[in-house]
Motif scaffolding. Structure first.
Motif, PDB file in Angstrom:
ATOM      1  N   VAL B  14     -18.563   5.079 -57.549  1.00  0.00           N
ATOM      2  CA  VAL B  14     -17.321   5.104 -56.779  1.00  0.00           C
ATOM      3  C   VAL B  14     -16.143   4.984 -57.743  1.00  0.00           C
ATOM      4  O   VAL B  14     -16.170   4.189 -58.684  1.00  0.00           O
ATOM      5  N   THR B  51     -17.268   0.482 -49.415  1.00  0.00           N
ATOM      6  CA  THR B  51     -17.934   1.782 -49.510  1.00  0.00           C
ATOM      7  C   THR B  51     -18.994   1.903 -48.415  1.00  0.00           C
ATOM      8  O   THR B  51     -19.119   2.937 -47.769  1.00  0.00           O
ATOM      9  N   GLY B  54     -17.432   2.691 -45.271  1.00  0.00           N
ATOM     10  CA  GLY B  54     -16.905   4.041 -45.160  1.00  0.00           C
ATOM     11  C   GLY B  54     -15.489   4.231 -45.664  1.00  0.00           C
ATOM     12  O   GLY B  54     -14.950   5.337 -45.614  1.00  0.00           O
ATOM     13  N   TYR B  56     -14.398   3.936 -48.808  1.00  0.00           N
ATOM     14  CA  TYR B  56     -14.418   4.721 -50.040  1.00  0.00           C
ATOM     15  C   TYR B  56     -15.596   5.678 -49.991  1.00  0.00           C
ATOM     16  O   TYR B  56     -16.651   5.349 -49.464  1.00  0.00           O
ATOM     17  N   VAL B  57     -15.384   6.864 -50.558  1.00  0.00           N
ATOM     18  CA  VAL B  57     -16.432   7.875 -50.563  1.00  0.00           C
ATOM     19  C   VAL B  57     -17.054   7.910 -51.961  1.00  0.00           C
ATOM     20  O   VAL B  57     -16.348   8.088 -52.944  1.00  0.00           O
ATOM     21  N   ASP B  71     -22.553   8.079 -45.951  1.00  0.00           N
ATOM     22  CA  ASP B  71     -21.519   8.102 -46.984  1.00  0.00           C
ATOM     23  C   ASP B  71     -20.462   9.158 -46.645  1.00  0.00           C
ATOM     24  O   ASP B  71     -20.766  10.259 -46.203  1.00  0.00           O
ATOM     25  N   GLY B  72     -19.202   8.763 -46.802  1.00  0.00           N
ATOM     26  CA  GLY B  72     -18.096   9.678 -46.540  1.00  0.00           C
ATOM     27  C   GLY B  72     -17.756   9.821 -45.077  1.00  0.00           C
ATOM     28  O   GLY B  72     -17.012  10.709 -44.673  1.00  0.00           O
TER      29      GLY B  72
END
Lengths: 287, 238
Positions: B14, B51, B54, B56-57, B71-72
């Protein structure tokens, strides 16, 4: 003394209209910290929409609310979602510039389509008055006041009791935490603007029935709105009602005592006096 | 302890802009466990929490929650999946009442139908929140705000509760009380990931622990197997 009652009552009634004019500006400032410089022009756009419906489709001016309100909700939602949300961030200036741009575009668009001539929305009650003793109540002012109070009442109910209203307030308190709760904040801000435009639509129609308007009138009402929310306190709805009444009383009593030419000047002199005594406004929270 | 993992992170990196915050981090959290993530300031613990939630991707690698890629996804969607984050600094909505804060916790469609039932459960867990229901949350003490932040997260009916530094700035007696409540929450079957700087306390309640250092996992193991010396070395990178 008797001569005073008439301007006092007129000021009170006009104050209700001023409050609903300022409502959209103050709620957007409270929620998104956005100063919507196009607020007055969007309001006047609603006046023209209503006028068009009345003139070309023969719809009753009061019924035109049912059509103009959803249109303005969509307009507000789209402006926030596709224009203002993109520039929201740490800086204050970009959203201000975008709103200013919308204002210029709207004024010129209205000028092109509707010409610079003064317009007004005629209703059955435009010239009616109710006489009580020596006092004459203009029916239209009374209707403005009642509708203004109803709008504030239902808006407060919505923000305090509904799920969506609470979500909007949560997003205004802490955007990051609101997202953690599952709130899609960009949509929520767009809905908040849509709701602000609902109040602007109602204000625009009432203004259009009460006064004459032309494409540049929006900026006058923007200044009135600023006066109202500075007196009442930024972001406060009951502040808007009180601010509206104080500003309108100052104007009408000023006109009564000093002369009609001084109406606006005295309104803003009172505004300055309140700012000096209580800079955060009457219902505003000091930071 | 069941061995079925509810969350599986595989080799994520990240970045914040140019800053490489997490390096090749992999971890798995078993269903029903309390997992402790410890490390010094700036080790990447909060980044890891955000992360997972959600915010941070990851630039690469995958995060799976109950076998679905998340993720994302964006934090407003992971809540609906069953992940709730109690953020560092509590972040209650200051101008909303205690009651309204709890209601907003149930914003996802899944949780919205069970508001009454869940509020009752949270009031049993933290009775003070019932007494203070109509107060603006800014008027609560730090410990009460922390209880509200946990209660608000529980309103979304999470299966995985992420707690970021929940003892920060609180009196020891309050921390003790909150940790006792965490064990009650855990007994309900909710998986808990705990980020702490207070190593001893979090190891005492945890089943499994990860020690982070400079954006990497430096040490992991069953909480009861980790020796004090071993943890200290990983914590400080000696």
């Amino acid at each position: 003394m008797e001569a005073l009652i008439q301007p006092i009552i007129n000021g009170l009634l006009l104050g209700g209209l001023y409050a609903v004019i300022a409502l959209g500006l103050t709620t957007m400032f409270g929620i998104v910290k956005l100063v919507n410089l196009a607020h007055g022009d969007l309001m006047i756009l609603s006046s023209y929409l209503s006028l068009t419906l009345v003139t070309y489709f023969g719809i009753n001016p009061f019924l035109s609310i049912l059509f103009v309100v959803p249109i303005m909700f969509v307009v507000g939602f789209a402006i926030q979602k596709y224009l203002l949300n993109r520039v929201l961030g740490k800086e204050m200036e970009p959203p201000l510039l975008v709103a200013f741009g919308i204002s210029i575009i709207l004024q010129n668009l209205l000028l092109l389509v509707f010409t610079p001539d003064a317009k007004g929305i005629m209703t059955d009650i435009s010239v009616k008055t109710i006489q009580i003793g020596n006092i004459y109540l203009p029916v239209l002012y009374l209707v403005d006041f009642i509708i203004g109070c109803l709008v504030i009442f239902f808006l407060r109910l919505f923000y305090n009791k509904s799920f969506l209203g609470r979500a909007i307030r949560a997003a205004s308190d802490d955007v990051g935490a609101a997202r953690l709760m599952g709130i899609d904040t960009s949509n929520i801000f767009a809905i908040a603007m849509g709701i602000a435009m609902i109040t602007a639509a109602i204000a625009g129609i009432l203004v259009g029935m009460t006064f004459s308007f032309y494409p540049h009138t929006g900026s006058q009402y923007l200044i009135i709105s600023f006066g109202v929310i500075i007196i009442g306190g930024l972001g406060s709805m009951k502040g808007a009602l009180l601010g509206g009444i104080i500003l309108a009383e100052a104007q009408l009593l000023g006109a009564h005592f000093v002369g009609p030419g001084y109406q606006l000047l005295i309104g803003y002199a009172v505004l300055l006096a309140i700012l000096a005594l209580r800079p955060q406004g009457i219902f505003g929270q000091a930071h | 302890m069941s061995s079925e993992s509810i969350l599986r992170i595989d080799k994520i990196d990240v970045f914040y802009g140019d800053f490489h915050a997490l390096w090749d981090v992999s971890l798995a959290i078993n269903k029903g466990d309390i997992v402790s993530i410890i490390g010094a300031n700036g080790a990447g613990k909060s980044t890891l929490m955000y992360t997972i939630a959600g915010q941070y991707v990851p630039a690469n690698g995958t995060i799976e929650f109950k076998s679905d890629r998340i993720d994302g996804m964006g934090p407003h969607l992971t809540v609906g999946k069953g992940i709730a984050l109690v953020p560092e600094g509590r972040r209650v909505f200051p101008r909303l009442t205690v009651y309204d804060n709890l209601i907003i916790g149930a914003y996802t469609p899944k949780a919205r139908g069970n508001i009454e039932k869940n509020i009752k459960k949270i009031h049993e867990l933290f009775p003070i929140l019932a007494d203070r229901g109509n107060q603006r949350s800014i008027t609560l003490s730090g410990g009460e705000q922390q209880m509200l932040a946990i209660g608000r997260a529980l309103m979304s009916e999470p299966e995985l509760l992420l707690c970021d530094e929940i003892s920060l700035g609180l009196a020891p007696v309050v921390i003790k009380n909150i940790y006792r409540k965490l064990e009650v929450i855990s007994q309900e079957g909710i998986t808990i990931a705990l980020v702490e700087q207070d190593v001893k306390r979090s190891l005492r309640v945890a089943d499994y622990a990860y020690v982070m250092l400079e954006g990497r996992i430096a040490l992991q193991g069953n909480a009861s197997d980790l020796g004090e010396e071993q943890v200290k070395k990983a914590y400080f990178g000696m």
